[in-house]
Motif scaffolding. Structure first.
Motif, PDB file in Angstrom:
ATOM      1  N   ASP A  75      37.196  -9.438  -0.647  1.00  0.00           N
ATOM      2  CA  ASP A  75      37.611  -8.313  -1.772  1.00  0.00           C
ATOM      3  C   ASP A  75      36.526  -8.505  -2.981  1.00  0.00           C
ATOM      4  O   ASP A  75      36.258  -7.349  -3.685  1.00  0.00           O
ATOM      5  N   ASP A  76      36.430  -9.638  -3.617  1.00  0.00           N
ATOM      6  CA  ASP A  76      35.693  -9.830  -4.713  1.00  0.00           C
ATOM      7  C   ASP A  76      34.348  -9.180  -4.631  1.00  0.00           C
ATOM      8  O   ASP A  76      33.905  -8.630  -5.457  1.00  0.00           O
ATOM      9  N   ILE A  77      33.476  -9.723  -3.573  1.00  0.00           N
ATOM     10  CA  ILE A  77      32.190  -9.011  -3.474  1.00  0.00           C
ATOM     11  C   ILE A  77      32.374  -7.735  -3.170  1.00  0.00           C
ATOM     12  O   ILE A  77      31.169  -6.959  -3.553  1.00  0.00           O
ATOM     13  N   LYS A  78      33.248  -7.231  -2.112  1.00  0.00           N
ATOM     14  CA  LYS A  78      33.367  -5.765  -2.096  1.00  0.00           C
ATOM     15  C   LYS A  78      33.490  -4.916  -3.351  1.00  0.00           C
ATOM     16  O   LYS A  78      32.580  -3.930  -3.492  1.00  0.00           O
ATOM     17  N   GLU A  79      34.427  -5.344  -4.262  1.00  0.00           N
ATOM     18  CA  GLU A  79      34.549  -4.490  -5.381  1.00  0.00           C
ATOM     19  C   GLU A  79      33.384  -4.581  -6.373  1.00  0.00           C
ATOM     20  O   GLU A  79      32.924  -3.598  -6.967  1.00  0.00           O
ATOM     21  N   TRP A  80      32.578  -5.650  -6.319  1.00  0.00           N
ATOM     22  CA  TRP A  80      31.452  -6.098  -7.223  1.00  0.00           C
ATOM     23  C   TRP A  80      30.484  -5.195  -6.875  1.00  0.00           C
ATOM     24  O   TRP A  80      29.711  -4.267  -7.394  1.00  0.00           O
ATOM     25  N   SER A  81      30.372  -4.963  -5.301  1.00  0.00           N
ATOM     26  CA  SER A  81      29.142  -4.031  -4.651  1.00  0.00           C
ATOM     27  C   SER A  81      29.535  -2.716  -4.886  1.00  0.00           C
ATOM     28  O   SER A  81      28.643  -1.935  -4.800  1.00  0.00           O
ATOM     29  N   LEU A  82      30.705  -2.272  -4.863  1.00  0.00           N
ATOM     30  CA  LEU A  82      30.979  -0.838  -5.144  1.00  0.00           C
ATOM     31  C   LEU A  82      30.553  -0.355  -6.391  1.00  0.00           C
ATOM     32  O   LEU A  82      30.257   0.829  -6.223  1.00  0.00           O
ATOM     33  N   SER A  83      31.015  -1.225  -7.482  1.00  0.00           N
ATOM     34  CA  SER A  83      30.685  -0.893  -8.689  1.00  0.00           C
ATOM     35  C   SER A  83      29.270  -0.523  -8.991  1.00  0.00           C
ATOM     36  O   SER A  83      28.846   0.227  -9.915  1.00  0.00           O
ATOM     37  N   ASN A  84      28.435  -1.582  -8.743  1.00  0.00           N
ATOM     38  CA  ASN A  84      27.034  -1.667  -9.143  1.00  0.00           C
ATOM     39  C   ASN A  84      26.221  -0.652  -8.833  1.00  0.00           C
ATOM     40  O   ASN A  84      25.516  -0.008  -9.586  1.00  0.00           O
ATOM     41  N   PRO A  85      26.071  -0.249  -7.611  1.00  0.00           N
ATOM     42  CA  PRO A  85      25.050   0.970  -7.076  1.00  0.00           C
ATOM     43  C   PRO A  85      25.168   2.187  -7.980  1.00  0.00           C
ATOM     44  O   PRO A  85      24.427   2.992  -8.268  1.00  0.00           O
TER      45      PRO A  85
END
Length: 90
Positions: A75-85
């Motif tokens: 979940d942590d990586i998913k959230e970070w990866s969703l917000s950055n692009p």
């Protein structure tokens, strides 16, 4: 003798947010040496996405999107990866 980057070294570079070129290089080295898909490798891919945010936005977006393709991504990586692009303009 070739330098082999460690997870701790890469994490220190990420949190210092100073030398993104070196961070990208160390992430590449780490990922070439560590092929097994696990949480650490996914974190390194995220760090590499961060390192390329301004250096190479296209590569950065590709790194974040590749993480989002992993079915059991944490979940942590998913959230970070969703917000950055969405912050990257190419």
């Amino acid at each position: 003798m070739q330098h082999i980057s460690t997870f701790a070294e890469i994490e220190n570079l990420y949190f210092s947010k100073k030398d993104t070129e070196k961070l990208d290089k160390y992430c590449d080295e780490y990922l070439q040496e560590n092929k097994q898909d696990n949480h650490q490798q996914r974190i390194i891919k995220f760090y590499q996405g961060f390192a390329n945010f301004y250096l190479n936005p296209k590569k950065s977006k590709e790194m974040f999107n590749s993480l989002l393709q992993i079915e059991d991504i944490e979940d942590d990586i998913k959230e970070w990866s969703l917000s950055n692009p969405s912050l990257i303009e190419i």
